[in-house]
Design a protein around this motif. Structure first.
Motif, PDB file in Angstrom:
ATOM      1  N   GLN A 112     -20.876  48.228  -4.258  1.00  0.00           N
ATOM      2  CA  GLN A 112     -21.505  48.547  -5.547  1.00  0.00           C
ATOM      3  C   GLN A 112     -22.864  49.206  -5.355  1.00  0.00           C
ATOM      4  O   GLN A 112     -23.216  50.141  -6.074  1.00  0.00           O
ATOM      5  N   ARG A 113     -23.612  48.734  -4.381  1.00  0.00           N
ATOM      6  CA  ARG A 113     -24.901  49.374  -4.125  1.00  0.00           C
ATOM      7  C   ARG A 113     -24.695  50.782  -3.585  1.00  0.00           C
ATOM      8  O   ARG A 113     -25.427  51.717  -3.966  1.00  0.00           O
ATOM      9  N   ALA A 114     -23.734  50.957  -2.702  1.00  0.00           N
ATOM     10  CA  ALA A 114     -23.460  52.289  -2.155  1.00  0.00           C
ATOM     11  C   ALA A 114     -23.105  53.257  -3.277  1.00  0.00           C
ATOM     12  O   ALA A 114     -23.606  54.391  -3.326  1.00  0.00           O
ATOM     13  N   LEU A 115     -22.248  52.838  -4.196  1.00  0.00           N
ATOM     14  CA  LEU A 115     -21.866  53.695  -5.313  1.00  0.00           C
ATOM     15  C   LEU A 115     -23.048  53.980  -6.231  1.00  0.00           C
ATOM     16  O   LEU A 115     -23.184  55.088  -6.766  1.00  0.00           O
ATOM     17  N   SER A 116     -23.909  52.990  -6.398  1.00  0.00           N
ATOM     18  CA  SER A 116     -25.091  53.187  -7.247  1.00  0.00           C
ATOM     19  C   SER A 116     -26.038  54.217  -6.629  1.00  0.00           C
ATOM     20  O   SER A 116     -26.578  55.077  -7.335  1.00  0.00           O
ATOM     21  N   LEU A 117     -26.253  54.137  -5.331  1.00  0.00           N
ATOM     22  CA  LEU A 117     -27.113  55.110  -4.662  1.00  0.00           C
ATOM     23  C   LEU A 117     -26.505  56.511  -4.729  1.00  0.00           C
ATOM     24  O   LEU A 117     -27.224  57.500  -4.923  1.00  0.00           O
TER      25      LEU A 117
END
Length: 407
Positions: A112-117
Protein backbone atom coordinates in the motif's frame (compact mmCIF):
# COMPACT_ATOMS: atom_id res chain seq x y z
CA UNK A 1 7.80 -16.66 -47.04
CA UNK A 2 4.58 -18.40 -47.88
CA UNK A 3 4.10 -19.36 -51.49
CA UNK A 4 0.67 -19.44 -53.12
CA UNK A 5 0.74 -21.80 -56.03
CA UNK A 6 -2.92 -21.52 -57.02
CA UNK A 7 -3.46 -20.25 -60.53
CA UNK A 8 -5.57 -17.22 -61.34
CA UNK A 9 -9.20 -18.45 -61.43
CA UNK A 10 -9.94 -16.16 -64.38
CA UNK A 11 -7.49 -18.00 -66.62
CA UNK A 12 -8.46 -21.13 -68.45
CA UNK A 13 -7.97 -24.49 -66.65
CA UNK A 14 -4.28 -25.42 -66.17
CA UNK A 15 -2.70 -27.61 -68.81
CA UNK A 16 -1.85 -31.18 -68.02
CA UNK A 17 1.06 -31.61 -70.40
CA UNK A 18 3.69 -29.78 -68.39
CA UNK A 19 6.17 -32.58 -69.01
CA UNK A 20 6.43 -35.23 -71.72
CA UNK A 21 4.79 -38.46 -70.67
CA UNK A 22 8.09 -40.28 -70.95
CA UNK A 23 9.92 -38.00 -68.56
CA UNK A 24 10.83 -39.79 -65.33
CA UNK A 25 10.64 -38.15 -61.93
CA UNK A 26 14.26 -38.97 -61.23
CA UNK A 27 15.28 -37.28 -64.46
CA UNK A 28 13.47 -34.13 -63.48
CA UNK A 29 14.87 -34.29 -59.98
CA UNK A 30 18.42 -34.39 -61.25
CA UNK A 31 17.94 -30.93 -62.71
CA UNK A 32 18.20 -29.51 -59.20
CA UNK A 33 21.90 -30.34 -59.05
CA UNK A 34 22.44 -28.77 -62.45
CA UNK A 35 20.77 -25.52 -61.45
CA UNK A 36 22.23 -25.08 -57.95
CA UNK A 37 25.32 -23.28 -59.21
CA UNK A 38 23.21 -20.98 -61.35
CA UNK A 39 21.02 -20.18 -58.38
CA UNK A 40 24.06 -19.43 -56.23
CA UNK A 41 25.24 -16.84 -58.71
CA UNK A 42 21.82 -15.39 -59.34
CA UNK A 43 20.54 -15.13 -55.77
CA UNK A 44 23.49 -13.68 -53.80
CA UNK A 45 22.08 -11.05 -51.52
CA UNK A 46 18.53 -12.53 -51.60
CA UNK A 47 16.81 -11.68 -48.29
CA UNK A 48 13.25 -11.98 -48.06
CA UNK A 49 8.66 -12.39 -38.45
CA UNK A 50 -1.98 -14.90 -32.61
CA UNK A 51 -18.61 -15.50 -25.76
CA UNK A 52 -16.35 -16.96 -23.33
CA UNK A 53 -16.90 -19.97 -21.05
CA UNK A 54 -17.53 -18.86 -17.47
CA UNK A 55 -17.91 -22.50 -16.44
CA UNK A 56 -14.14 -22.65 -16.02
CA UNK A 57 -14.46 -20.63 -12.83
CA UNK A 58 -16.03 -23.56 -11.00
CA UNK A 59 -13.03 -25.75 -11.80
CA UNK A 60 -10.41 -23.26 -10.60
CA UNK A 61 -8.53 -23.93 -7.36
CA UNK A 62 -9.54 -21.78 -4.36
CA UNK A 63 -7.81 -18.42 -4.03
CA UNK A 64 -7.28 -18.60 -0.28
CA UNK A 65 -3.84 -20.23 -0.42
CA UNK A 66 -1.09 -17.79 0.56
CA UNK A 67 2.26 -17.84 -1.24
CA UNK A 68 5.34 -18.79 0.65
CA UNK A 69 7.72 -16.20 -0.83
CA UNK A 70 8.67 -13.35 1.47
CA UNK A 71 11.38 -10.74 1.22
CA UNK A 72 13.47 -9.35 4.00
CA UNK A 73 12.19 -5.81 4.64
CA UNK A 74 14.71 -3.19 3.59
CA UNK A 75 16.14 -0.91 6.23
CA UNK A 76 13.60 1.90 6.53
CA UNK A 77 16.15 4.66 6.91
CA UNK A 78 18.35 3.39 4.07
CA UNK A 79 15.40 2.85 1.77
CA UNK A 80 13.86 6.28 2.52
CA UNK A 81 17.16 8.05 2.02
CA UNK A 82 17.66 6.42 -1.34
CA UNK A 83 14.08 7.06 -2.47
CA UNK A 84 14.20 10.71 -1.44
CA UNK A 85 17.54 11.22 -3.15
CA UNK A 86 16.25 9.79 -6.43
CA UNK A 87 12.94 11.64 -6.24
CA UNK A 88 14.63 15.05 -6.11
CA UNK A 89 16.72 14.50 -9.24
CA UNK A 90 15.67 15.33 -12.83
CA UNK A 91 13.71 12.44 -14.31
CA UNK A 92 15.67 10.12 -16.64
CA UNK A 93 15.10 6.61 -17.91
CA UNK A 94 17.88 5.20 -15.74
CA UNK A 95 16.61 7.03 -12.67
CA UNK A 96 13.06 5.77 -13.23
CA UNK A 97 14.35 2.22 -13.41
CA UNK A 98 16.10 2.64 -10.07
CA UNK A 99 12.89 3.96 -8.53
CA UNK A 100 10.94 1.07 -10.02
CA UNK A 101 13.37 -1.38 -8.42
CA UNK A 102 13.00 0.32 -5.06
CA UNK A 103 9.20 0.20 -5.19
CA UNK A 104 9.16 -3.40 -6.39
CA UNK A 105 11.23 -4.33 -3.34
CA UNK A 106 9.10 -2.26 -0.95
CA UNK A 107 5.85 -3.71 -2.32
CA UNK A 108 6.85 -7.19 -1.20
CA UNK A 109 6.40 -6.06 2.42
CA UNK A 110 4.34 -2.86 2.22
CA UNK A 111 2.36 -2.80 -1.05
CA UNK A 112 0.00 0.00 0.00
CA UNK A 113 2.83 2.39 0.73
CA UNK A 114 4.54 1.49 -2.54
CA UNK A 115 1.34 2.21 -4.47
CA UNK A 116 0.85 5.46 -2.59
CA UNK A 117 4.36 6.66 -3.46
CA UNK A 118 3.82 5.71 -7.08
CA UNK A 119 0.53 7.60 -7.18
CA UNK A 120 2.24 10.75 -5.87
CA UNK A 121 4.42 10.96 -9.01
CA UNK A 122 3.52 14.01 -11.09
CA UNK A 123 4.47 12.64 -14.52
CA UNK A 124 1.66 10.33 -15.64
CA UNK A 125 3.91 8.04 -17.70
CA UNK A 126 6.39 7.62 -14.88
CA UNK A 127 3.49 7.19 -12.45
CA UNK A 128 2.21 4.21 -14.47
CA UNK A 129 5.67 2.67 -14.56
CA UNK A 130 6.08 3.02 -10.79
CA UNK A 131 2.61 1.63 -10.16
CA UNK A 132 3.33 -1.39 -12.36
CA UNK A 133 6.59 -2.01 -10.49
CA UNK A 134 4.71 -1.90 -7.20
CA UNK A 135 2.16 -4.40 -8.50
CA UNK A 136 4.90 -6.74 -9.72
CA UNK A 137 6.53 -6.74 -6.31
CA UNK A 138 3.21 -7.28 -4.52
CA UNK A 139 2.14 -10.08 -6.88
CA UNK A 140 5.44 -11.89 -6.37
CA UNK A 141 4.41 -12.67 -2.77
CA UNK A 142 0.62 -12.17 -2.72
CA UNK A 143 -0.67 -12.66 -6.27
CA UNK A 144 -4.33 -13.05 -5.28
CA UNK A 145 -4.42 -9.83 -3.27
CA UNK A 146 -2.62 -7.92 -6.02
CA UNK A 147 -5.01 -9.35 -8.61
CA UNK A 148 -8.03 -8.27 -6.55
CA UNK A 149 -6.65 -4.72 -6.37
CA UNK A 150 -6.07 -4.64 -10.13
CA UNK A 151 -9.61 -5.84 -10.81
CA UNK A 152 -11.02 -2.92 -8.82
CA UNK A 153 -9.84 -0.51 -11.54
CA UNK A 154 -13.01 0.48 -13.37
CA UNK A 155 -11.41 1.91 -16.53
CA UNK A 156 -10.74 -1.02 -18.87
CA UNK A 157 -7.41 0.27 -20.19
CA UNK A 158 -6.07 0.91 -16.70
CA UNK A 159 -7.31 -2.44 -15.47
CA UNK A 160 -5.60 -4.23 -18.35
CA UNK A 161 -2.26 -2.56 -17.61
CA UNK A 162 -2.55 -3.36 -13.91
CA UNK A 163 -3.44 -7.00 -14.53
CA UNK A 164 -0.51 -7.35 -16.93
CA UNK A 165 1.84 -6.09 -14.19
CA UNK A 166 0.30 -8.47 -11.65
CA UNK A 167 0.70 -11.45 -13.95
CA UNK A 168 4.34 -10.54 -14.63
CA UNK A 169 5.08 -10.40 -10.92
CA UNK A 170 3.14 -13.58 -10.18
CA UNK A 171 5.47 -15.61 -12.38
CA UNK A 172 7.80 -15.77 -9.38
CA UNK A 173 5.41 -18.60 -8.37
CA UNK A 174 4.46 -20.30 -11.67
CA UNK A 175 1.69 -22.49 -10.24
CA UNK A 176 0.10 -19.52 -8.51
CA UNK A 177 0.50 -17.46 -11.67
CA UNK A 178 -1.43 -20.05 -13.68
CA UNK A 179 -4.19 -20.22 -11.10
CA UNK A 180 -4.53 -16.44 -10.84
CA UNK A 181 -4.29 -16.04 -14.60
CA UNK A 182 -7.18 -18.45 -15.17
CA UNK A 183 -9.22 -16.74 -12.49
CA UNK A 184 -8.69 -13.29 -14.01
CA UNK A 185 -9.49 -14.48 -17.53
CA UNK A 186 -12.73 -16.01 -16.30
CA UNK A 187 -13.71 -12.97 -14.23
CA UNK A 188 -12.89 -10.43 -16.94
CA UNK A 189 -13.70 -12.15 -20.25
CA UNK A 190 -13.50 -9.18 -22.62
CA UNK A 191 -9.71 -8.71 -22.35
CA UNK A 192 -9.03 -12.37 -21.44
CA UNK A 193 -7.04 -12.95 -24.63
CA UNK A 194 -4.75 -10.05 -23.73
CA UNK A 195 -4.28 -11.34 -20.20
CA UNK A 196 -3.41 -14.79 -21.49
CA UNK A 197 -0.87 -13.45 -23.93
CA UNK A 198 0.74 -11.28 -21.24
CA UNK A 199 1.04 -14.24 -18.87
CA UNK A 200 2.59 -16.49 -21.50
CA UNK A 201 5.11 -13.82 -22.46
CA UNK A 202 5.96 -13.17 -18.81
CA UNK A 203 6.48 -16.86 -18.07
CA UNK A 204 8.81 -17.15 -21.05
CA UNK A 205 10.71 -13.90 -20.69
CA UNK A 206 10.97 -13.68 -16.90
CA UNK A 207 11.37 -17.35 -15.94
CA UNK A 208 11.94 -19.36 -19.13
CA UNK A 209 9.18 -21.70 -17.95
CA UNK A 210 7.85 -22.94 -21.29
CA UNK A 211 6.10 -25.89 -19.68
CA UNK A 212 4.04 -23.58 -17.46
CA UNK A 213 3.23 -21.33 -20.42
CA UNK A 214 2.00 -24.36 -22.35
CA UNK A 215 -0.05 -25.65 -19.43
CA UNK A 216 -1.76 -22.30 -19.14
CA UNK A 217 -2.55 -22.11 -22.85
CA UNK A 218 -3.91 -25.65 -22.80
CA UNK A 219 -6.12 -24.91 -19.77
CA UNK A 220 -7.41 -21.53 -20.97
CA UNK A 221 -10.49 -22.84 -22.73
CA UNK A 222 -12.50 -19.87 -21.52
CA UNK A 223 -10.58 -17.68 -23.96
CA UNK A 224 -11.98 -17.52 -27.47
CA UNK A 225 -8.46 -17.02 -28.84
CA UNK A 226 -7.01 -20.08 -27.14
CA UNK A 227 -5.53 -21.26 -30.43
CA UNK A 228 -3.51 -18.03 -30.58
CA UNK A 229 -2.19 -18.64 -27.05
CA UNK A 230 -1.12 -22.17 -27.93
CA UNK A 231 0.50 -20.96 -31.12
CA UNK A 232 2.40 -18.30 -29.15
CA UNK A 233 3.54 -20.66 -26.38
CA UNK A 234 4.86 -23.34 -28.73
CA UNK A 235 6.33 -20.74 -31.11
CA UNK A 236 8.56 -19.44 -28.32
CA UNK A 237 9.30 -22.87 -26.87
CA UNK A 238 10.38 -24.21 -30.27
CA UNK A 239 13.00 -21.49 -30.60
CA UNK A 240 14.72 -22.76 -27.47
CA UNK A 241 14.04 -26.52 -27.26
CA UNK A 242 12.12 -27.98 -30.23
CA UNK A 243 12.64 -31.58 -29.13
CA UNK A 244 10.92 -31.05 -25.77
CA UNK A 245 8.24 -28.92 -27.39
CA UNK A 246 7.48 -31.67 -29.90
CA UNK A 247 7.48 -34.30 -27.15
CA UNK A 248 4.88 -32.23 -25.30
CA UNK A 249 2.53 -32.59 -28.28
CA UNK A 250 2.01 -36.23 -27.29
CA UNK A 251 0.07 -35.08 -24.22
CA UNK A 252 -2.34 -33.00 -26.31
CA UNK A 253 -5.31 -35.18 -27.22
CA UNK A 254 -7.69 -32.49 -28.47
CA UNK A 255 -7.15 -32.26 -32.27
CA UNK A 256 -7.83 -28.51 -32.41
CA UNK A 257 -5.43 -27.77 -29.58
CA UNK A 258 -2.75 -30.00 -31.08
CA UNK A 259 -3.08 -28.37 -34.51
CA UNK A 260 -2.51 -24.89 -33.03
CA UNK A 261 0.43 -26.10 -30.96
CA UNK A 262 2.06 -27.84 -33.93
CA UNK A 263 1.64 -24.74 -36.09
CA UNK A 264 3.39 -22.60 -33.47
CA UNK A 265 6.20 -25.13 -33.04
CA UNK A 266 6.89 -25.40 -36.77
CA UNK A 267 6.79 -21.67 -37.45
CA UNK A 268 8.82 -20.81 -34.35
CA UNK A 269 11.71 -23.09 -35.20
CA UNK A 270 11.54 -22.38 -38.93
CA UNK A 271 11.86 -18.66 -38.28
CA UNK A 272 14.70 -19.16 -35.81
CA UNK A 273 16.79 -21.86 -37.54
CA UNK A 274 15.21 -23.30 -40.72
CA UNK A 275 18.15 -25.60 -41.53
CA UNK A 276 18.07 -27.22 -38.09
CA UNK A 277 14.33 -27.63 -38.20
CA UNK A 278 14.39 -29.10 -41.71
CA UNK A 279 16.81 -31.74 -40.38
CA UNK A 280 14.52 -32.30 -37.40
CA UNK A 281 11.42 -32.54 -39.59
CA UNK A 282 13.00 -34.99 -42.02
CA UNK A 283 13.58 -37.44 -39.16
CA UNK A 284 9.95 -37.42 -38.04
CA UNK A 285 7.86 -40.52 -38.82
CA UNK A 286 6.03 -40.39 -42.14
CA UNK A 287 2.67 -38.72 -41.72
CA UNK A 288 0.88 -35.42 -41.40
CA UNK A 289 3.33 -33.93 -38.87
CA UNK A 290 6.32 -34.56 -41.13
CA UNK A 291 4.54 -33.25 -44.21
CA UNK A 292 3.44 -30.05 -42.49
CA UNK A 293 6.82 -29.51 -40.82
CA UNK A 294 8.79 -29.89 -44.05
CA UNK A 295 6.29 -27.85 -46.02
CA UNK A 296 6.47 -24.80 -43.74
CA UNK A 297 10.17 -25.02 -42.90
CA UNK A 298 11.29 -25.31 -46.53
CA UNK A 299 9.08 -22.43 -47.65
CA UNK A 300 10.50 -20.16 -44.95
CA UNK A 301 14.04 -21.33 -45.57
CA UNK A 302 13.62 -20.66 -49.29
CA UNK A 303 12.64 -17.10 -48.43
CA UNK A 304 15.75 -16.55 -46.31
CA UNK A 305 18.45 -18.52 -48.09
CA UNK A 306 17.26 -20.14 -51.33
CA UNK A 307 20.67 -21.48 -52.32
CA UNK A 308 21.15 -23.30 -49.01
CA UNK A 309 17.59 -24.64 -49.14
CA UNK A 310 18.12 -25.97 -52.66
CA UNK A 311 21.40 -27.62 -51.70
CA UNK A 312 19.71 -29.28 -48.72
CA UNK A 313 16.88 -30.58 -50.89
CA UNK A 314 19.40 -31.91 -53.41
CA UNK A 315 21.03 -34.14 -50.77
CA UNK A 316 18.15 -36.60 -50.74
CA UNK A 317 15.89 -38.50 -53.07
CA UNK A 318 12.71 -37.02 -54.54
CA UNK A 319 10.11 -36.51 -51.84
CA UNK A 320 6.60 -35.03 -52.20
CA UNK A 321 7.15 -33.27 -48.88
CA UNK A 322 9.82 -31.15 -50.61
CA UNK A 323 7.32 -29.81 -53.13
CA UNK A 324 6.39 -26.64 -51.19
CA UNK A 325 10.05 -25.71 -50.79
CA UNK A 326 10.79 -26.20 -54.49
CA UNK A 327 7.67 -24.25 -55.43
CA UNK A 328 8.67 -21.41 -53.10
CA UNK A 329 12.07 -21.24 -54.77
CA UNK A 330 10.61 -21.30 -58.25
CA UNK A 331 8.09 -18.48 -57.72
CA UNK A 332 10.43 -16.18 -55.80
CA UNK A 333 10.46 -12.74 -57.42
CA UNK A 334 14.22 -12.49 -57.24
CA UNK A 335 14.77 -15.75 -59.11
CA UNK A 336 12.16 -15.00 -61.79
CA UNK A 337 13.62 -11.55 -62.35
CA UNK A 338 17.23 -12.81 -62.55
CA UNK A 339 16.99 -16.32 -64.04
CA UNK A 340 13.45 -17.13 -65.24
CA UNK A 341 14.65 -20.15 -67.24
CA UNK A 342 16.06 -21.67 -64.05
CA UNK A 343 12.75 -21.06 -62.28
CA UNK A 344 10.90 -22.85 -65.10
CA UNK A 345 13.26 -25.84 -64.88
CA UNK A 346 12.84 -26.05 -61.11
CA UNK A 347 9.12 -26.60 -61.49
CA UNK A 348 9.82 -29.89 -63.29
CA UNK A 349 11.12 -31.29 -59.99
CA UNK A 350 7.80 -30.93 -58.17
CA UNK A 351 6.44 -34.43 -57.54
CA UNK A 352 2.76 -33.59 -57.37
CA UNK A 353 1.41 -33.20 -60.92
CA UNK A 354 -1.20 -30.57 -60.11
CA UNK A 355 1.18 -28.46 -58.04
CA UNK A 356 3.82 -28.76 -60.76
CA UNK A 357 1.40 -27.56 -63.45
CA UNK A 358 0.07 -24.65 -61.41
CA UNK A 359 3.54 -23.54 -60.31
CA UNK A 360 4.93 -23.70 -63.85
CA UNK A 361 2.02 -21.60 -65.10
CA UNK A 362 2.52 -19.03 -62.35
CA UNK A 363 6.25 -18.74 -63.03
CA UNK A 364 5.72 -18.37 -66.78
CA UNK A 365 3.01 -15.71 -66.46
CA UNK A 366 5.08 -13.74 -63.98
CA UNK A 367 8.00 -13.90 -66.38
CA UNK A 368 5.80 -12.88 -69.32
CA UNK A 369 4.53 -9.82 -67.45
CA UNK A 370 8.11 -8.75 -66.77
CA UNK A 371 9.58 -9.57 -70.19
CA UNK A 372 6.94 -10.71 -72.70
CA UNK A 373 9.34 -10.95 -75.65
CA UNK A 374 11.77 -13.25 -73.80
CA UNK A 375 8.89 -15.35 -72.43
CA UNK A 376 7.42 -15.77 -75.94
CA UNK A 377 10.82 -16.72 -77.32
CA UNK A 378 11.15 -19.37 -74.58
CA UNK A 379 7.65 -20.74 -75.25
CA UNK A 380 8.25 -20.97 -79.00
CA UNK A 381 11.46 -22.95 -78.40
CA UNK A 382 9.85 -25.59 -76.17
CA UNK A 383 10.17 -28.96 -77.92
CA UNK A 384 7.12 -30.69 -76.45
CA UNK A 385 4.18 -29.64 -78.67
CA UNK A 386 1.45 -29.69 -75.99
CA UNK A 387 3.57 -27.73 -73.52
CA UNK A 388 4.55 -25.23 -76.21
CA UNK A 389 0.95 -24.62 -77.23
CA UNK A 390 -0.16 -24.27 -73.62
CA UNK A 391 2.48 -21.65 -72.85
CA UNK A 392 1.57 -19.70 -75.98
CA UNK A 393 -2.09 -19.85 -74.96
CA UNK A 394 -1.15 -18.52 -71.54
CA UNK A 395 0.35 -15.47 -73.21
CA UNK A 396 -3.09 -14.60 -74.58
CA UNK A 397 -4.42 -14.11 -71.04
CA UNK A 398 -2.08 -11.16 -70.54
CA UNK A 399 -3.17 -7.55 -71.17
CA UNK A 400 -3.29 -6.41 -74.79
CA UNK A 401 0.16 -5.96 -76.18
CA UNK A 402 1.93 -8.18 -73.67
CA UNK A 403 3.52 -11.38 -74.87
CA UNK A 404 3.55 -10.40 -78.55
CA UNK A 405 6.75 -10.26 -80.54
CA UNK A 406 7.61 -6.88 -81.99
CA UNK A 407 8.10 -6.81 -85.74
Amino acid sequence: MRSDTVADPHKRPPFDHAMPASSSRRSGWSKIAATTFALSAALIGFILARSLAARQAAALPPTSAKPAIRSTPPSASTWDERWNALSTQPNTTALTREREALLETLARTDPQRALSLADAEGNWLTRDQLRDASLRGWAAVEPDAAADWAMQQTVLGERMKCVAAVLAGATAQPDAALRVGLRLCTADPEPAGFYGHMLINALVERTGNFDAATRFATSANMIDRQSFLLDSAFYQWAQHDPDRAYAQLASLTDPTIRTSALKGLIEGRSDFDPRHFADFAQKLPAGADRTQALSISLQRWAGKDPVAALQWINRGDPDPDFDPGIAALAVSETLIAARPEVAMELTDNISDTTKRILTKSRVFLDWAQRDPIAARRYAEAVEHPATRETLLEDLKSLPTGAGKSKS
